[in-house]
Structure formats: structure tokens, C-alpha cells
Design an enzyme around this catalytic site. Structure first.
Site, short mmCIF file in Angstrom:
data_model
loop_
_atom_site.label_atom_id
_atom_site.label_comp_id
_atom_site.label_asym_id
_atom_site.label_seq_id
_atom_site.Cartn_x
_atom_site.Cartn_y
_atom_site.Cartn_z
N GLU A 3 0.82 -1.20 0.00
CA GLU A 3 0.00 0.00 0.00
C GLU A 3 0.86 1.27 0.00
O GLU A 3 1.82 1.39 0.77
CB GLU A 3 -0.92 0.00 1.23
CG GLU A 3 -1.89 1.17 1.26
CD GLU A 3 -2.77 1.17 2.50
OE1 GLU A 3 -3.81 1.86 2.47
OE2 GLU A 3 -2.42 0.50 3.49
N CYS A 53 -5.84 -2.88 2.49
CA CYS A 53 -5.57 -2.77 3.92
C CYS A 53 -6.81 -2.83 4.81
O CYS A 53 -7.30 -3.92 5.09
CB CYS A 53 -4.76 -1.51 4.19
SG CYS A 53 -3.87 -1.56 5.77
N LYS A 65 -10.04 2.47 -2.41
CA LYS A 65 -10.25 1.93 -1.07
C LYS A 65 -11.59 2.36 -0.51
O LYS A 65 -11.90 3.56 -0.46
CB LYS A 65 -9.11 2.40 -0.16
CG LYS A 65 -9.08 1.76 1.22
CD LYS A 65 -7.81 2.17 1.94
CE LYS A 65 -7.67 1.51 3.30
NZ LYS A 65 -6.39 1.87 3.95
#
Length: 289
Positions: free
Chosen positions: A40, A149, A112
């Protein structure tokens, strides 16, 4: 299919990071990798430890970054998963994974969806939640269920990717612990991180890949604080079997696995068949009082 996990630490500057990543990608391809996965926000330090408006400048070269990684994918003839700070418009930014095909074209991207806001993980300050949904990305090596994540804590995201035909789940990640925490607490957090994602593999009958960063990064607003990133990048098979797990050092690991195993596992354990979807409507509620 051969997949490469590149686990790295921050090299001190974007220029150094690009040089390091480019060199490691070439090494992975020399080992036969067909898909290379970076962690990331791999071009910079993890800048979300504090709220600093000057850090938005890191996204100013987003279009230039796209051209750079397109060139790297094309030159190496590899499918490449990157994680970039996307400037969409003035005041509108995303934490975005971009997948490049072997010819350098953009196969797809994922913004995300779940954005954390915890001490030294102040991502809500920087990132607008994604609006592209949970859509697998079609590539020449398979249908990639790319998440990022904090998404890893949400089984719903993994499930939707599986229901839409993902061949595997991949999580570029930046997670670690604070030195001031007890060793017992650090271990509990690490095991929880591993455990929830192993559960995604088992529940969906799919391989799960996580690529984390390593090293200690200081909080630039308070040099006494910082995050020690775990590393521990891993691959779990469709029954939750551990195929690989890294330590806390930099590495480039190439692994091979067969998507046909997911078909076998789903025949033995047909969880998707037995889901009682007519009773799942409550999942759309924030909380059931």
C-alpha cells in the site's frame, strides 16, 4: 500462475522507492512471476501518521505515476498491481490500487472503500471513500479481487468479490504496531490480522494474498512516535492453508499456485450454495437494535 510479493521498507524518498521497486520487479520477472504485487502507498512513506495538508502534494503527480508504472509493466511484460495516491480533483483524493496489464494498459482500478481513523492512521483526513464498488479486475492471469488494507477486516468485501467471480483476493497493506505497546498486545494484533484474512480464504474457497511493508517510520509531526510495520506478507490457500508467510525483512517472493484447487474445495465445502440469502437483508443495517 506465478505471483510475486514485494515487501519493502521506505527508502527515504520517492526517487529511491521507484528505483528500488523497479529493480525488484525485474528480479521477480526473472524468477518467472506473471503477477507482481506491491504494498500500500509504496511510492512514499506512510504519510497518514499525522494530519498535514502539505502531504496532498504527494498526489500531484498521479497522472505521471500512471505513465511510469504503465511503462514498467510493459517493459517487463508482467501484470502489475500498484497502490497510488490519486488526485481526482481539487480537494478530492483516493487511496487507489491500479492494475496494469502486460502491455501497459490499465486493466482496472479499485478505490479503497473502508477508510480508518485511528491514532497515527489518520486516513479519513486524506482519502475520500471509494465509489467504484467491489469489482474484480479482469487480467490475462486471472480475475483479481483487489482490496486495500483496512478492507481486510470486513468479510462482506471479500464475499462480494468472491460472488462476482474473483479468482483470488489481494490486499496491498500498510499495518504495524507502536513500540510503546506491550509484546503481548503486539502479538494479539498481528494474530488478529492474520486470522481474519485466513477466514476470508476459508469462507470463500479462494487464495488470499496480503503484501505489507516493513521497517520503522517516524511520525513527522512527533519524532518520538512512529509505526513499526510488521511485514509478515502471506499467501493462504482456499482451505486457509499457509502457503507462505514472510518475516519482518525486505523480500521478493515468487510463488506458484493453481486456481483449480478452489474448484475442488468449493465442491467439498459448498458454502456459496448453502447461503440463506433470503435472510441476509439485515446486513444492510448499521446495527440491529
Amino acid at each position: 500462475m506465478k505471483i510475486a510479493l514485494i515487501q519493502h521498507k521506505f527508502q527515504g524518498s520517492k526517487e529511491a522507492m521507484l528505483k528500488h521497486s523497479t529493480k525488484t520487479i525485474k528480479e521477480a520477472v526473472e524468477q518467472g512471476a506473471e503477477l507482481v504485487c506491491l504494498s500500500e502507498l509504496h511510492q512514499s512513506e506512510y504519510f497518514c501518521q499525522s494530519e498535514d495538508v502539505s502531504k496532498f502534494d504527494l498526489a500531484e503527480e498521479y497522472e505521471k505515476d500512471l505513465a511510469f508504472w504503465s511503462k514498467i509493466a510493459r517493459e517487463n511484460e508482467v501484470v502489475l498491481l500498484t497502490s497510488l495516491f490519486e488526485k481526482r480533483s481539487a480537494g478530492l483524493y483516493h487511496n487507489t490500487a491500479v492494475v496494469f496489464e502486460k502491455d501497459g494498459s490499465i486493466a482496472g482500478k479499485y478505490r479503497k472503500m473502508h477508510i480508518p481513523d485511528d491514532p497515527q492512521f489518520y486516513e479519513k483526513f486524506y482519502f475520500t471513500p471509494g465509489d467504484l464498488g467491489f469489482e474484480p479486475i479482469n487480467t490475462s492471469v486471472g480475475r483479481l479481487g483487489v482490496l486495500i488494507c483496512w478492507d481486510q477486516w470486513f468479510p462482506e468485501a471479500a464475499r462480494i468479490m468472491a460472488l462476482k467471480g474473483a479468482d483470488l483476493l489481494i490486499y496491498p497493506t500498510a499495518i504495524g504496531s507502536f513500540d510503546e505497546d506491550s509484546e503481548q498486545e503486539k502479538q494479539k494484533q498481528l494474530e488478529a490480522w492474520l486470522g481474519v484474512q485466513r477466514g476470508h480464504a476459508i469462507a470463500n474457497g479462494l487464495p488470499v494474498v496480503a503484501v505489507n511493508r516493513v521497517g520503522f517510520e517516524k511520525d513527522q509531526s512527533n519524532k518520538a512516535n512512529g509505526i513499526r510495520f510488521w511485514g509478515n506478507s502471506f499467501v493462504y490457500g482456499p482451505q486457509g492453508e499457509e502457503l507462505f508467510r514472510a518475516d519482518d525483512k525486505e523480500l521478493c517472493k515468487v510463488l506458484e499456485f493453481d486456481f483449480k484447487q478452489s474448484e475442488n474445495v468449493r465442491r467439498w465445502w459448498p458454502f456459496l450454495r448453502d447461503r440463506r440469502i433470503e435472510f441476509f437483508g439485515d446486513l444492510q443495517k448499521r446495527f440491529i437494535d
